[in-house]
Design an enzyme around this catalytic site. Structure first.
Site, PDB file in Angstrom:
ATOM      1  N   ASP A 187       0.842  -1.194   0.000  1.00 30.92           N
ATOM      2  CA  ASP A 187       0.000   0.000   0.000  1.00 30.92           C
ATOM      3  C   ASP A 187       0.879   1.246   0.000  1.00 30.92           C
ATOM      4  O   ASP A 187       1.239   1.779   1.043  1.00 30.92           O
ATOM      5  CB  ASP A 187      -1.026  -0.001   1.149  1.00 30.92           C
ATOM      6  CG  ASP A 187      -2.192  -0.921   0.852  1.00 30.92           C
ATOM      7  OD1 ASP A 187      -2.211  -1.538  -0.237  1.00 30.92           O
ATOM      8  OD2 ASP A 187      -3.091  -1.024   1.706  1.00 30.92           O
ATOM      9  N   ASN A 224      -3.256  -4.149  -1.691  1.00 30.01           N
ATOM     10  CA  ASN A 224      -4.483  -3.978  -2.477  1.00 30.01           C
ATOM     11  C   ASN A 224      -4.548  -2.626  -3.175  1.00 30.01           C
ATOM     12  O   ASN A 224      -5.155  -2.503  -4.239  1.00 30.01           O
ATOM     13  CB  ASN A 224      -5.723  -4.197  -1.598  1.00 30.01           C
ATOM     14  CG  ASN A 224      -5.724  -3.342  -0.357  1.00 30.01           C
ATOM     15  OD1 ASN A 224      -4.759  -3.371   0.407  1.00 30.01           O
ATOM     16  ND2 ASN A 224      -6.772  -2.590  -0.146  1.00 30.01           N
ATOM     17  N   HIS A 309       0.933  -8.702   2.367  1.00 29.45           N
ATOM     18  CA  HIS A 309       0.166  -7.508   2.726  1.00 29.45           C
ATOM     19  C   HIS A 309      -0.948  -7.803   3.729  1.00 29.45           C
ATOM     20  O   HIS A 309      -1.091  -7.120   4.736  1.00 29.45           O
ATOM     21  CB  HIS A 309      -0.404  -6.839   1.472  1.00 29.45           C
ATOM     22  CG  HIS A 309      -1.079  -5.545   1.790  1.00 29.45           C
ATOM     23  ND1 HIS A 309      -0.389  -4.466   2.320  1.00 29.45           N
ATOM     24  CD2 HIS A 309      -2.371  -5.155   1.707  1.00 29.45           C
ATOM     25  CE1 HIS A 309      -1.233  -3.470   2.527  1.00 29.45           C
ATOM     26  NE2 HIS A 309      -2.444  -3.860   2.181  1.00 29.45           N
ATOM     27  N   HIS A 319     -10.647  -5.539   8.332  1.00 28.83           N
ATOM     28  CA  HIS A 319     -10.033  -6.597   7.521  1.00 28.83           C
ATOM     29  C   HIS A 319      -9.903  -7.922   8.268  1.00 28.83           C
ATOM     30  O   HIS A 319      -9.018  -8.723   7.984  1.00 28.83           O
ATOM     31  CB  HIS A 319      -8.654  -6.161   7.013  1.00 28.83           C
ATOM     32  CG  HIS A 319      -8.667  -4.869   6.262  1.00 28.83           C
ATOM     33  ND1 HIS A 319      -9.489  -4.653   5.187  1.00 28.83           N
ATOM     34  CD2 HIS A 319      -7.962  -3.727   6.446  1.00 28.83           C
ATOM     35  CE1 HIS A 319      -9.281  -3.417   4.737  1.00 28.83           C
ATOM     36  NE2 HIS A 319      -8.375  -2.843   5.480  1.00 28.83           N
ATOM     37  N   HIS A 346      -1.758  -3.742   5.823  1.00 27.37           N
ATOM     38  CA  HIS A 346      -3.196  -3.760   5.524  1.00 27.37           C
ATOM     39  C   HIS A 346      -4.078  -3.211   6.644  1.00 27.37           C
ATOM     40  O   HIS A 346      -4.943  -2.379   6.400  1.00 27.37           O
ATOM     41  CB  HIS A 346      -3.634  -5.174   5.130  1.00 27.37           C
ATOM     42  CG  HIS A 346      -4.923  -5.234   4.375  1.00 27.37           C
ATOM     43  ND1 HIS A 346      -5.259  -4.293   3.412  1.00 27.37           N
ATOM     44  CD2 HIS A 346      -5.957  -6.110   4.428  1.00 27.37           C
ATOM     45  CE1 HIS A 346      -6.456  -4.619   2.911  1.00 27.37           C
ATOM     46  NE2 HIS A 346      -6.898  -5.699   3.503  1.00 27.37           N
ATOM     47  N   VAL A 347      -3.901  -3.696   7.875  1.00 27.66           N
ATOM     48  CA  VAL A 347      -4.686  -3.194   9.001  1.00 27.66           C
ATOM     49  C   VAL A 347      -3.922  -2.012   9.597  1.00 27.66           C
ATOM     50  O   VAL A 347      -2.750  -2.159   9.953  1.00 27.66           O
ATOM     51  CB  VAL A 347      -4.897  -4.298  10.057  1.00 27.66           C
ATOM     52  CG1 VAL A 347      -5.704  -3.757  11.226  1.00 27.66           C
ATOM     53  CG2 VAL A 347      -5.577  -5.501   9.424  1.00 27.66           C
ATOM     54  N   HIS A 348      -4.590  -0.863   9.701  1.00 28.70           N
ATOM     55  CA  HIS A 348      -3.881   0.371  10.058  1.00 28.70           C
ATOM     56  C   HIS A 348      -3.742   0.529  11.567  1.00 28.70           C
ATOM     57  O   HIS A 348      -4.214   1.492  12.172  1.00 28.70           O
ATOM     58  CB  HIS A 348      -4.579   1.575   9.425  1.00 28.70           C
ATOM     59  CG  HIS A 348      -4.696   1.440   7.940  1.00 28.70           C
ATOM     60  ND1 HIS A 348      -5.623   2.095   7.190  1.00 28.70           N
ATOM     61  CD2 HIS A 348      -3.982   0.692   7.059  1.00 28.70           C
ATOM     62  CE1 HIS A 348      -5.493   1.752   5.917  1.00 28.70           C
ATOM     63  NE2 HIS A 348      -4.499   0.903   5.815  1.00 28.70           N
TER      64      HIS A 348
END
Ligand SMILES: *[C@@H]1O[C@H](CO)[C@@H](O)[C@H](O)[C@H]1NC(C)=O
Ligand SMILES: *[C@@H]1O[C@H](CO)[C@@H](O)[C@H](O)[C@H]1NC(C)=O
Ligand SMILES: *[C@@H]1O[C@H](CO)[C@@H](O)[C@H](O)[C@H]1NC(C)=O
Ligand SMILES: *[C@@H]1O[C@H](CO)[C@@H](O)[C@H](O)[C@H]1NC(C)=O
Ligand SMILES: *[C@@H]1O[C@H](CO)[C@@H](O)[C@H](O)[C@H]1NC(C)=O
Ligand SMILES: *[C@@H]1O[C@H](CO)[C@@H](O)[C@H](O)[C@H]1NC(C)=O
Ligand SMILES: [Fe+2]
Length: 458
Positions: A187, A224, A309, A319, A346-348
């Site tokens: 990302d 993604n 990711h 997610h 991916h997970v913030h």
């Protein structure tokens, strides 16, 4: 400096162990992107910009240097020399291959990729791009020769984007001065968050990360936001901007796609996987990984690290279980081959798992609880670079037993490999000074020293 009071919840969650959910929760302030005009191109006619480097071969003796020129395709080469040999006759050139692409109504500038080969290990090189008064000069240091006890420090950054928080993350990482190579968990620019996937955002992102990535390699993993699939505007080629802009040495590890590959660097064997490419049995990625894992030689590269990711273990409502299908397919191999660490983005938010496995999963029988497993990797989710989408501040209650520590803050981590048995790992939230670590742990190598670890989180 921030003084943080951390309340430790020991959750008795049916199992007699539980992780820590940090009480610190970053304010869910909007994450506004830095305007494009704050990332101007460098001055001068056709000045090279968006300079970035990555390892160019299997063992670290090559470097891929990439850059963009806005007006003319020439010059198509990078000039380089050993830093302690300034005299002109020691200068060498590597030619670039040059590409352009169109995305809806955006036309890219000239994107150059030059592979510098046969470098010496552990050596500082200077390199220049462009010509005349628009020449720009950079440098990098090659890694030591691959070997079992070679100390080496990796930075870990994910889901970066181009907001004020992204800049804090990158500045904070650079301020430590410790990192030698960044493992980037995917990302990149978040161009796709804008109408028509405004690809100028890919350009501004390239200018933004240049302050790090022109001087030290980033090992790229696609997320993604690199897919850039937009059939409604006729864009159906997956990963188009990403593949044009970021080249990786995938052929050196017998991969057939830049989306999955491996490199050896110092004492680490690093495997990059693609969460958004097919990975089930018979697919190219599955076949490649099946061939790749038995090739890892722990006497040469003790540290086996996997990047992807989408996390396989994540207890955030954002997610949740998106990595589950890949977990079912690849987790048995990770345990069999004693992978040390799996990093994902991916997970913030930030999360670190216990060493657990769930390879007994049997849909018929319905057994699906992870158990402690000394051969299993630790899974770290570090998608907390600070992008336009903001913080993922909603964790699942109660904290599952596989989750050792989790916190909704932006930050980055450092993995300091010391030798074949020990690696010192620290996670740093953006608002702390660099001396402060929000999560600290000595990792012990699964092949050479498979002892149980204990952490401290503050
Ligand atoms: C570079 O040189 C050209 C002509 O020699 C001049 O027009 C231009 O302003 C110069 N650019 C910079 C950045 O000095
Ligand atoms: C692309 O099209 C959009 C929508 O029509 C427009 O806003 C934008 O300015 C165009 N960009 C370019 C580079 O032409
Ligand atoms: C990023 O942060 C640094 C340090 O605070 C600052 O000098 C720089 O201007 C920032 N970059 C942008 C594009 O705002
Ligand atoms: C593994 O690496 C060691 C150290 O470099 C080397 O001696 C050994 O031959 C290698 N093993 C294989 C199977 O290649
Ligand atoms: C799953 O469980 C069923 C019922 O116990 C058993 O027959 C089957 O062999 C198991 N499958 C696997 C892959 O373990
Ligand atoms: C490996 O590094 C750790 C941490 O620095 C140290 O305690 C240990 O003695 C080292 N092992 C060897 C064999 O040098
Ligand atoms: Fe993502």
């Amino acid at each position: 400096m921030w003084r943080l009071v951390t309340i430790l919840f020991l959750l008795l969650n049916g199992v007699c162990e539980g992780g820590i959910t940090s009480s610190y929760v970053r304010k869910a302030a909007p994450s506004i992107e830095i305007p494009k005009k704050k990332f101007p191109p460098p001055p001068g006619y056709n000045a090279p910009e968006q300079v970035h480097i990555t390892q160019g071969d299997y063992t670290g003796k090559s470097m891929i240097v990439s850059w963009v020129t806005p007006l003319e395709e020439q010059p198509k080469y990078v000039t380089y020399w050993e830093a302690d040999e300034e005299n002109d006759n020691k200068r060498n050139r590597a030619r670039s291959i040059t590409t352009t692409y169109r995305y809806y109504n955006y036309s890219s500038d000239y994107i150059h990729h030059a592979t510098i080969k046969r470098l010496k290990y552990n050596t500082k090189y200077m390199y220049v791009l462009g010509k005349g008064n628009c020449t720009r000069k950079f440098w990098f240091t090659t890694p030591p020769e691959v070997g079992p006890d070679v100390p080496y420090t990796f930075g870990l950054i994910g889901d970066l984007g181009q907001t004020q928080a992204s800049n804090q993350t990158l500045e904070h990482y650079l301020a430590s001065g410790k990192g030698q190579t960044v493992l980037f968990l995917g990302d990149f620019s978040y161009a796709d968050a804008h109408p028509f996937h405004d690809n100028e955002k890919w350009d501004t992102f390239g200018r933004f990360i240049e302050k790090s990535n022109a001087y030290e390699p980033w090992i790229y993993c696609a997320g993604n936001h690199e897919l850039d699939l937009a059939p409604e505007i006729g864009e159906q080629v997956l990963f188009k901007p990403y593949k044009h802009r970021y080249h990786v040495p995938y052929r050196a590890s017998q991969s057939t796609s830049p989306l999955w590959y491996s490199i050896k660097r110092a004492s680490a064997h690093i495997i990059v996987l693609s969460s958004y490419s097919a990975f089930s049995i018979y697919t190219p990625q599955y076949r490649w990984l099946k061939e790749e894992l038995p090739k890892v030689n722990r006497s040469e590269t003790p540290w086996l690290i996997v990047l992807m990711h989408s996390p396989m273990y994540n207890s955030n409502n954002y997610h949740y279980k998106e990595g589950e299908t890949m977990r079912v397919v690849f987790e048995p191999w990770f345990v069999k081959y004693k992978v040390d660490l799996v990093f994902a983005g991916h997970v913030h938010s930030y999360e670190r798992s216990e060493r657990v496995s769930n390879i007994q999963y049997n849909i018929t029988e319905g057994i699906s609880s992870p158990i402690k497993d000394p051969s299993a990797p630790v899974y770290i989710t570090i998608g907390d670079g600070g992008n336009i989408e903001g913080i993922a501040d909603s964790f699942i209650e109660h904290q599952p037993s596989y989750s050792a520590f989790r916190e909704a803050s932006f930050g980055h981590a450092l993995l300091e490999i010391k030798n074949r048995t020990h690696a010192f790992y620290t996670w740093h939230r953006n608002q702390d000074s660099m001396a402060v670590s929000g999560d600290t742990i000595w990792f012990y190598n699964r092949y050479w020293f498979p002892k149980e670890e204990s952490s401290s989180s503050t």
